[in-house]
Design a protein around this motif. Sequence first.
Motif: not given
Lengths: 362, 362
Positions: B1, B46-51
């Motif tokens: 990723x 694509x930004x990681x929404x978990x982080x």
Amino acid sequence: MTTIKDVARAAGVSVSTVSHVLSGRRPISEPTRLRVLEAIERLGYRPNRLAQGLVSKSSRSLGLLVPDLANPFFGSMAEAMEIAAHDRGYSVILCNTNLDPKREADYLSMLLSRQVDGLLYFPGTRVPNRALLEAVAAGVPVVVVDERIDNLPGVFVDNFDGGRQLGRLLAQLGHRSLLFIGGPEGLPTVTDRLNGLRAGLAEGGSAPTNLLLRFGEYRASHGYETIHVCAREGVFAAVGDERPTAVVAANDMIALGALRALRELQLQVPRDCSLTGFDGVEFTAMITPSLTTVQQPSTRVATAAVELLLQRIESGENHRDRAAQRQQAHDDQAEVAPVIPHVVLPVTLVVRESVAPPPPQR
Amino acid sequence: MTTIKDVARAAGVSVSTVSHVLSGRRPISEPTRLRVLEAIERLGYRPNRLAQGLVSKSSRSLGLLVPDLANPFFGSMAEAMEIAAHDRGYSVILCNTNLDPKREADYLSMLLSRQVDGLLYFPGTRVPNRALLEAVAAGVPVVVVDERIDNLPGVFVDNFDGGRQLGRLLAQLGHRSLLFIGGPEGLPTVTDRLNGLRAGLAEGGSAPTNLLLRFGEYRASHGYETIHVCAREGVFAAVGDERPTAVVAANDMIALGALRALRELQLQVPRDCSLTGFDGVEFTAMITPSLTTVQQPSTRVATAAVELLLQRIESGENHRDRAAQRQQAHDDQAEVAPVIPHVVLPVTLVVRESVAPPPPQR
DNA sequence: TATCGAAATCAAAACGTTTTGATTACCAGG
DNA sequence: CCTGGTAATCAAAACGTTTTGATTTCGATA
């Protein structure tokens, strides 16, 4: 919020010890274990799944893309899938695509951002969707539900056979002129049901002299309007073989709308015109006349889809390393074409009040 | 990723610069901005929404607890809520409680683990659920949908008024002996509809001589079985005022099942017995006879619920600091009782074919 | 008695973000 | 010419976990 750190402090141990107690990956002495568990209990600690997901690189969630939840067929499918997923420890993120490819693309991007482990996809309209293929290429496991797409794994029923059973039944009853009200044109379910219908009619001994085709949405309004439009065009005023004596709807919702419209036209079902549906949702047994339809084992379809998806997820079939692996395989030996599983479940014809022999010709 | 780090490296800037480009919280020179955007585009970042969620302490997701998606009423509500949430940038985690308080508790715990920002809750059975109250106490904003719970914010319709309109109609038609087939006993919707019915009957000039009550699930099977059970008990064989001339179902599904059972008993609706539903789902207009029912503005209910929930979330009404704030307020001045908003939307009586004057007494 | 391995624990790195000082360079105002 | 402020950027800390490599202790084996 209370974190693992708070628990560690309260129990007088390190953070990693708490983690090991929870995961059981390393041995922990019984007294320590108890102290930790007591602290967890006392503080009401609940692990933060965002943090867990960040390190484990798995959110333990699935994206569910469904076209229209107001349709009880999709509703019960969604319900069964969510339950199956929950049983296996996965959560479901609901996405209502509303038959709109743009919405689909939007949702897909959001789901990837949220690091979903897999996708359950009900195609709404013409397939395949570009955005979906991109997601697949990005390495997200996908299972297509209720629809056959050649290069994607899927779970669906034997639509051709369902159509065929309907065709045989109608042919045997003596129907030779039919109106088929389809769903979206080109959708494999629709095409398969139609082709099955044709085959069944032939087998039943009636090459139909007249098979009128209409396509549109999988909705009651489409069935309703199609009947009225046909009536305005004089379809039901025709005589002899021109006049359809049976309406075959591509699903139950369309049939429901058609039934209403036929009634408004003073055409009594099944006396003046037979009617069939497809899917076998609950209300088909309850309405008057009860609807002859093809019953899908929807819970089985739903659970099979979830099983298949989880299997692909957990076998590590996913991951962007796939391309690399493929390359590897290519170097090693003759490349084996990856097997795309298609699970096809059987359907059952349910004959009810809405069919009868055609009326004597006027 | 691909991560923000990869983007930073590709664009030759620091990680924080990339973040600032994306959030716009700090000024960035135009050339840098363009280089960063180009890198994002090129790498497909694509930004990681978990982080994101981990640091922002918000997952931008809502938990949706719904008892039974196969019921098209809940299906269309769920659909409308999901759409409203998506429009505001929130995702929806679907939870099928299946009328089971244990499942509810299970889901609630999972949702808290997932750091949902709020809960949309359809109560299935007797309220309130202990686990839900704990979640509320833990500071998670909740909106109860379709049901009135005193100490929780909620969005629902004027069930009493709906019942009253039905009562008036039936009284004016001359019905004095009714069978009310309720949903779960004690559920406010059910009680309100029933009380409204009584009031309406009185207003319409008929203190009913006979009002038979049955309770059970909000399902077609319950309507179906109740009618058959009543028949076995001789309810429909009674003469005079003992025999119900109208069946009032607490929702449309129950009415659908009742309609089928009545037909099996050779009781024609509305000639021999009138029938009414509640909710106004799509199929009520399509079946034969079309069903007199009380129409809920379900999309408005759904969007109002989401609006209310987001408003509470974004006003920071949430957070475990609440207790502390309260304490503060208490010290400062006389404590103001927190206002629990209840949004009540109007309903519309839809009179269709399923009601008529009672048959002449035998 | 010296050695080894296992049990039990800890410290630190890593996951991918956002946020918050610091730092530099520049320009305007006194 | 100094002072301050602002624009632009960076480095580092923090979010709450899991995982991995040390480290210590202890009993068993050679």
